[in-house]
Design a protein around this motif. Structure first.
Motif, PDB file in Angstrom:
ATOM      1  N   UNK A  22       0.844  -1.193   0.000  1.00  0.00           N
ATOM      2  CA  UNK A  22       0.000   0.000   0.000  1.00  0.00           C
ATOM      3  C   UNK A  22       0.877   1.240   0.000  1.00  0.00           C
ATOM      4  N   UNK A  23       0.331   2.304  -0.518  1.00  0.00           N
ATOM      5  CA  UNK A  23       1.043   3.576  -0.558  1.00  0.00           C
ATOM      6  C   UNK A  23       0.573   4.406  -1.724  1.00  0.00           C
ATOM      7  N   UNK A  24       0.807   5.705  -1.645  1.00  0.00           N
ATOM      8  CA  UNK A  24       0.440   6.625  -2.723  1.00  0.00           C
ATOM      9  C   UNK A  24      -1.059   6.555  -3.007  1.00  0.00           C
ATOM     10  N   UNK A  25      -1.858   6.291  -1.953  1.00  0.00           N
ATOM     11  CA  UNK A  25      -3.300   6.283  -2.107  1.00  0.00           C
ATOM     12  C   UNK A  25      -3.890   5.001  -2.643  1.00  0.00           C
ATOM     13  N   UNK A  26      -3.071   3.938  -2.781  1.00  0.00           N
ATOM     14  CA  UNK A  26      -3.570   2.671  -3.323  1.00  0.00           C
ATOM     15  C   UNK A  26      -3.217   1.519  -2.392  1.00  0.00           C
ATOM     16  N   UNK A  27      -3.891   0.393  -2.596  1.00  0.00           N
ATOM     17  CA  UNK A  27      -3.587  -0.832  -1.858  1.00  0.00           C
ATOM     18  C   UNK A  27      -3.748  -2.018  -2.791  1.00  0.00           C
ATOM     19  N   UNK A  28      -2.859  -3.018  -2.607  1.00  0.00           N
ATOM     20  CA  UNK A  28      -2.805  -4.175  -3.499  1.00  0.00           C
ATOM     21  C   UNK A  28      -2.632  -5.453  -2.686  1.00  0.00           C
ATOM     22  N   UNK A  29      -3.009  -6.576  -3.302  1.00  0.00           N
ATOM     23  CA  UNK A  29      -2.745  -7.893  -2.733  1.00  0.00           C
ATOM     24  C   UNK A  29      -2.288  -8.810  -3.867  1.00  0.00           C
ATOM     25  N   UNK A  30      -1.364  -9.732  -3.536  1.00  0.00           N
ATOM     26  CA  UNK A  30      -0.726 -10.549  -4.559  1.00  0.00           C
ATOM     27  C   UNK A  30      -0.608 -11.989  -4.076  1.00  0.00           C
ATOM     28  N   UNK A  31      -0.714 -12.933  -5.009  1.00  0.00           N
ATOM     29  CA  UNK A  31      -0.577 -14.337  -4.634  1.00  0.00           C
ATOM     30  C   UNK A  31      -0.599 -15.237  -5.843  1.00  0.00           C
ATOM     31  N   UNK A  32      -1.110 -16.466  -5.639  1.00  0.00           N
ATOM     32  CA  UNK A  32      -1.176 -17.437  -6.734  1.00  0.00           C
ATOM     33  C   UNK A  32      -2.515 -18.164  -6.702  1.00  0.00           C
ATOM     34  N   UNK A  33      -2.909 -18.641  -7.885  1.00  0.00           N
ATOM     35  CA  UNK A  33      -4.038 -19.538  -8.013  1.00  0.00           C
ATOM     36  C   UNK A  33      -3.538 -20.863  -8.543  1.00  0.00           C
ATOM     37  N   UNK A  34      -3.878 -21.937  -7.851  1.00  0.00           N
ATOM     38  CA  UNK A  34      -3.439 -23.272  -8.263  1.00  0.00           C
ATOM     39  C   UNK A  34      -4.524 -23.843  -9.166  1.00  0.00           C
ATOM     40  N   UNK A  35      -4.331 -23.658 -10.452  1.00  0.00           N
ATOM     41  CA  UNK A  35      -5.343 -24.083 -11.427  1.00  0.00           C
ATOM     42  C   UNK A  35      -4.608 -24.597 -12.661  1.00  0.00           C
ATOM     43  N   UNK A  36      -4.074 -25.816 -12.533  1.00  0.00           N
ATOM     44  CA  UNK A  36      -3.267 -26.354 -13.613  1.00  0.00           C
ATOM     45  C   UNK A  36      -1.831 -25.883 -13.505  1.00  0.00           C
ATOM     46  N   UNK A  37      -1.103 -26.005 -14.592  1.00  0.00           N
ATOM     47  CA  UNK A  37       0.305 -25.641 -14.635  1.00  0.00           C
ATOM     48  C   UNK A  37       0.525 -24.723 -15.831  1.00  0.00           C
TER      49      UNK A  37
END
Length: 324
Positions: A22-37
């Motif tokens: 988060x910063x500069x007026x924004x917020x984010x989230x990051x990760x992975x989806x396990x859906x095949x390879x």
């Protein structure tokens, strides 16, 4: 203390959020989806209506991220990185054999730390503005890795991790502007330990977090150590199993977040000791919840992200915000 669980619209069969920024007026989230390879890279932006998913190139896991502007984000992961400016997201190659878990920026200068699997050692790379370059590090042990990175400046930087061995100690490396030096880190007792994150309030007030295990036991106990400018020392933490994944400064002071097999863990430093505070709730219908990352929203509230699930083999992205 009240928490509000927020809906994150992932459509992957199993998903987990590894980090937030988060910063500069924004917020984010990051990760992975396990859906095949291969694994799907998940990026979400938090706007006034809620979380929305952003289409990005697939680079696998997103382990750490930072915001450099209202619409500029950097992410590091397994053997690569990604740079987003507005709607333009591009993969930026690093060292293909390195998993990166730590990321910091000082102006336009960025640093990342992780584990070079081919060498079996920790690794640090610096962004020159055009490419990532590998840094020379001391040989800490035959097998070791780095998991976190932090500091007050590029010439006062810390990288933390662990030695991969029975009774292996935590690892802390310090960069004074000229070279990296290994600095011993104590444990509360006999056993092994790992540091996941490091957070610098000042040159002589640096914290690192992770877990340790007593010799011959498997249970992970929270580990929080402090650098006073001369040595690292352990601090008293509440009893119980858990590992601390991230440190962050909020309006209430220094905060540590993590989880154990059956509960979340949120601690606050009161100036003398770490105190447990109520953690976010498990979503309705879920049996478990784990916290992996945190960020402070533009309005000062604490955001935590991770995963929740009904069984040990399923997971859904999890996000909760602490109300002021």
């Amino acid at each position: 203390m009240t928490w509000v669980v927020e809906h994150v619209p992932a459509d992957d069969q199993n998903s987990v959020l590894h980090t937030a920024a988060a910063g500069h007026g924004t917020a984010w989230a990051f990760g992975i989806g396990v859906h095949g390879d291969p694994l799907h890279t998940l990026v979400f932006r938090r706007d006034e209506p809620g979380w929305r998913r952003i289409d990005v190139p697939v680079i696998g896991r997103a382990n750490r991220a930072i915001t450099l502007g209202p619409d500029e984000v950097w992410i590091v992961g397994d053997g690569t990185s990604m740079h987003g400016v507005g709607d333009d997201w591009r993969e930026v190659p690093t060292d293909s054999e390195t998993q990166f878990f730590g990321l910091v920026a000082f102006g336009s200068e960025m640093w990342s730390a992780g584990y070079a699997a081919g060498r079996g050692t920790g690794a640090v790379q610096r962004w020159t503005g055009t490419e990532w370059t590998d840094q020379e590090l001391p040989q800490v042990a035959p097998m070791w890795s780095l998991s976190g990175l932090g500091g007050v400046a590029a010439d006062d930087l810390w990288a933390v991790g662990a030695v991969h061995a029975t009774d292996g100690p935590p690892v802390a490396l310090h960069r004074d502007g000229a070279k990296w030096v290994s600095v011993p880190v104590p444990l509360p007792g006999n056993g092994d330990g790992r540091l996941n994150d490091v957070w610098a309030l000042a040159s002589d007030d640096v914290w690192a977090s992770g877990y340790w295990r007593r010799a011959g036991e498997r249970g992970r106990l929270p580990l929080l150590v402090r650098w006073d400018g001369t040595t690292w020392s352990t601090t008293e933490v509440p009893a119980g199993t858990a590992q601390v994944r991230q440190l962050i400064t909020t309006e209430d002071g220094l905060c540590a977040i993590g989880s154990a097999d059956d509960h979340t863990c949120v601690l606050r430093w009161d100036g003398a000791a770490w105190q447990p505070v109520p953690g976010p709730p498990t979503p309705a219908g879920a049996e478990r919840c784990s916290l992996h990352g945190a960020a402070v929203l533009p309005d000062g509230r604490l955001l935590v992200v991770g995963a929740s699930g009904i069984t040990s083999s399923d997971s859904a992205p999890y996000a909760a915000v602490q109300e002021l």
